[in-house]
Design an enzyme around this catalytic site. Structure first.
Site, PDB file in Angstrom:
ATOM      1  N   GLU A 157       0.838  -1.204   0.000  1.00  0.00           N
ATOM      2  CA  GLU A 157       0.000   0.000   0.000  1.00  0.00           C
ATOM      3  C   GLU A 157       0.874   1.256   0.000  1.00  0.00           C
ATOM      4  O   GLU A 157       0.647   2.187   0.780  1.00  0.00           O
ATOM      5  CB  GLU A 157      -0.938   0.006   1.209  1.00  0.00           C
ATOM      6  CG  GLU A 157      -2.034  -1.033   1.137  1.00  0.00           C
ATOM      7  CD  GLU A 157      -3.151  -0.800   2.161  1.00  0.00           C
ATOM      8  OE1 GLU A 157      -2.911  -0.123   3.172  1.00  0.00           O
ATOM      9  OE2 GLU A 157      -4.257  -1.300   1.931  1.00  0.00           O
ATOM     10  N   GLU A 233      -6.184  -8.116  -0.671  1.00  0.00           N
ATOM     11  CA  GLU A 233      -6.587  -8.173   0.733  1.00  0.00           C
ATOM     12  C   GLU A 233      -8.088  -7.993   0.782  1.00  0.00           C
ATOM     13  O   GLU A 233      -8.591  -6.867   0.733  1.00  0.00           O
ATOM     14  CB  GLU A 233      -5.917  -7.064   1.557  1.00  0.00           C
ATOM     15  CG  GLU A 233      -4.468  -7.318   1.842  1.00  0.00           C
ATOM     16  CD  GLU A 233      -3.841  -6.197   2.663  1.00  0.00           C
ATOM     17  OE1 GLU A 233      -4.552  -5.590   3.477  1.00  0.00           O
ATOM     18  OE2 GLU A 233      -2.652  -5.937   2.460  1.00  0.00           O
TER      19      GLU A 233
HETATM   20  C1  GLA Z   1      -3.947  -2.731   4.935  1.00  0.00           C
HETATM   21  C2  GLA Z   1      -2.577  -3.318   5.091  1.00  0.00           C
HETATM   22  C3  GLA Z   1      -2.597  -4.590   5.894  1.00  0.00           C
HETATM   23  C4  GLA Z   1      -3.458  -4.434   7.120  1.00  0.00           C
HETATM   24  C5  GLA Z   1      -4.847  -4.013   6.712  1.00  0.00           C
HETATM   25  C6  GLA Z   1      -5.799  -3.819   7.865  1.00  0.00           C
HETATM   26  O1  GLA Z   1      -4.601  -3.337   3.925  1.00  0.00           O
HETATM   27  O2  GLA Z   1      -1.969  -3.568   3.843  1.00  0.00           O
HETATM   28  O3  GLA Z   1      -1.287  -4.908   6.254  1.00  0.00           O
HETATM   29  O4  GLA Z   1      -2.892  -3.469   7.941  1.00  0.00           O
HETATM   30  O5  GLA Z   1      -4.778  -2.779   6.068  1.00  0.00           O
HETATM   31  O6  GLA Z   1      -5.897  -4.955   8.626  1.00  0.00           O
END
Ligand code: GLA
Length: 576
Positions: A157, A233
């Site tokens: 991210e 995710e």
């Molecule tokens: C983002 C991050 C993950 C985690 C999620 C929330 O997507 O990439 O590592 O922190 O948020 O659980």
């Protein structure tokens, strides 16, 4: 030999269109003796791939002391995935977020003035050395060399943090130089700016989200016009912080969103399939104006719960997946309730008043100055009979203030509580707890301890002794003791119990205040009456047939000197 590549519309596995149906398990959050069980259950839900981050600070907590054995044996974890007949996705960061301490970055890396997650040369040099070590493990385990690894992710991210393309390019170069030949991906939240900033043209862009799948896939498609769509995710639950509620998501809504994704032909990584536990002191924290440290459990309301048991969500997801892919007939069974019993706790002695050690300096030293990785530092200064209003610039994160051994109050970062009136006295002691390093956004990597000046009625106090306290070492030392003591104030407590055979246990912490618990030397993690979490998970491999010993390091008081072992996990009140 098998191949894995990105086609015009799909992932291609051995040249055939392939839908990745993955689930996340972080090996560093699960006892290694239980890896195989959790991976097997993932396959039983119909998943064909296991995804894991790599937590740099677990492998190299101190510079140069690299470890890839035991809990850190990523190679063994990947081999178990392979043995289960599944593929693997590896996300080595270096930044992983993940509600993990410092977002995975080692404290020795973040302590200085370096610009994190950037192409700054010193930062890049350390990151490159780290990645090369990870890829020594991953590279021979890629699918075209007979292993399980089909995808590797670059950063995490990144578009939510920076836009330094030279940084991403350098990460790709190190990755390719280290022999990684599988497709490389990035993940970003489905926001135009983030998807644009977080990737490079040659990287396959994927999204992170847990609802409104169709709309999010459409946003992703604008930025990734060809090839497979992937939600890297799919948030099927959420994390909890101390003082908050336990987060759950509606099972049918989560299953319906998963259905939309799979029906669209998208690939998915269920985050989390099995969350596990922030054992020891590994939890992260968030701070968006209010510092919120994360709880010990990382159950995440995932299909497989913290103790590895299937939930209602498991069966709902399995049913959805079965519409798109073959699902094994075998069903996982729920383990029987853990034994419920009470254990009397005996006070072993005061544990926070260890002999002063460490340097004497004008200002308090930070945890980082001291290269201290454990939870507590005690700051002592002589008051020479003075009293008044004690004020600190910044406390990270929670502090217990005492004068001449008498408690006078607390200071708290979460409460923005930075002053306390103190009586005239001799020795002022401030015991400061690092409650977890921020893992998201720009407070990543910040230092811990008492920062800046500490004043008494506006005048800086000088001549501080900063004594690091290693809670695991203290627990080990007290674990050898049997002597009784008074029960007043912060005490170490011991509870002895016997088991017929090893097995999972859940210890209810709701009659304790705040501290750390250990079973047979295994560091279960932090507890806090603040909740929501009420039980600490004791994994079966930490227990043994015969005599077992629980050690509790309590920072305040026990309501009752006992430990109640209960049948199931209890993660606290939910919003409804
Ligand atoms: C983002 C991050 C993950 C985690 C999620 C929330 O997507 O990439 O590592 O922190 O948020 O659980």
């Amino acid at each position: 030999m098998t191949s894995f590549s990105i086609g015009d519309a799909d992932f291609l596995r051995d040249g055939q269109p392939h839908q990745v149906i993955a689930g996340a398990i972080h090996y560093f959050r699960v006892h290694p003796d239980q890896w195989q069980d959790r991976i097997h259950k993932a396959r039983l839900m119909g998943l064909n791939t296991i995804e894991t981050y790599v937590a740099w600070n677990a492998h190299e907590p101190r510079r140069g002391e690299w470890d890839a054995s035991g809990w850190n044996d990523l190679g063994r974890f990947l081999d178990l995935v392979h043995a289960e007949g599944m593929d693997a996705i590896v996300r080595p960061g270096p930044y992983i977020c993940a509600e993990w301490h410092n977002g995975g970055l080692p404290v020795w890396l973040t302590g200085g003035e370096r610009e994190l997650r950037s192409s700054e040369p010193a930062f890049l040099a350390d990151v490159s050395a780290y990645l090369r070590r990870v890829y020594e493990i991953v590279s021979p385990r890629q699918i075209d060399r007979g292993g399980p690894v089909v995808l590797v992710q670059i950063e995490n991210e990144y578009g939510a943090y920076g836009a330094d393309k030279a940084y991403l390019e350098a990460l790709v170069a190190v990755t390719r130089d280290a022999g990684i030949t599988v497709p490389l991906t990035t993940v970003d939240q489905p926001v135009d700016q983030m998807l644009a900033d977080g990737s490079l043209p040659e990287l396959h862009k994927t999204g992170s989200f847990g609802s409104r799948s169709a709309e999010r896939l459409a946003t992703l498609r604008k930025h990734q016009p060809t090839g497979p769509l992937m939600c890297s995710e799919f948030w099927d639950g959420w994390f909890d912080w101390w003082g908050g509620v336990h987060h759950t998501t509606d099972v049918s809504a989560a299953a319906a969103d998963l259905d939309v994704l799979l029906a669209a032909g998208a690939s998915v990584n269920v985050y989390m399939f099995h969350g596990g536990t922030n054992f020891g002191l590994t939890n992260g924290a968030n701070d968006k104006g209010r510092y919120l440290p994360l709880v010990t459990s990382y159950d995440y309301d995932a299909p497989l719960d913290e103790a590895g048991d299937p939930t209602e969500k498991f069966f709902a997801f399995r049913e959805v997946i079965a519409r798109y892919a073959p699902v094994p007939e075998e069903l996982p069974t729920r383990t029987a309730a853990a034994p419920a019993f009470d254990v009397a706790l005996a006070p072993l002695g005061a544990w926070t008043d260890a002999a002063a050690s460490g340097p004497v300096t004008d200002r308090p030293q930070t945890f980082d100055d001291l290269s201290h990785l454990s939870a507590l530092v005690r700051y002592d200064v002589e008051l020479h009979g003075a009293g008044g209003l004690l004020a600190v610039d910044d406390v990270r994160d929670l502090a217990w203030v005492s004068v001449a051994g008498q408690p006078v109050g607390t200071l708290s970062r979460t409460r923005h509580d930075r002053s306390v009136r103190i009586p005239a006295g001799g020795l002022l002691s401030i015991l400061v707890e690092d409650q977890g390093r921020v893992n998201y956004d720009h407070r990543l990597g910040e230092e811990k301890g008492l920062l800046g000046a500490v004043t008494l009625d506006g005048v800086p106090l000088t001549g501080w002794r900063s004594t690091p306290l290693d809670v695991a070492a203290i627990a080990a030392e007290f674990g050898e003791r049997s002597g009784a003591d008074t029960a007043d104030g912060p005490r170490a407590w011991a509870g002895d119990f016997s088991l017929e055979e090893p097995g999972d246990l859940f210890v209810d912490t709701s009659e304790w205040s705040k501290g750390y618990a250990f079973v047979n030397g295994f560091f279960l993690g932090r507890y806090w009456r603040n909740g929501p979490q009420r039980t600490l998970y004791v994994p079966a491999p930490a227990t043994r047939a015969g005599a077992n010993r629980l050690i509790v390091l309590e920072l305040e008081n026990l309501v009752a000197p006992r430990a109640a072992f209960v049948g199931a996990l209890s993660l606290g009140d939910t919003e409804e």
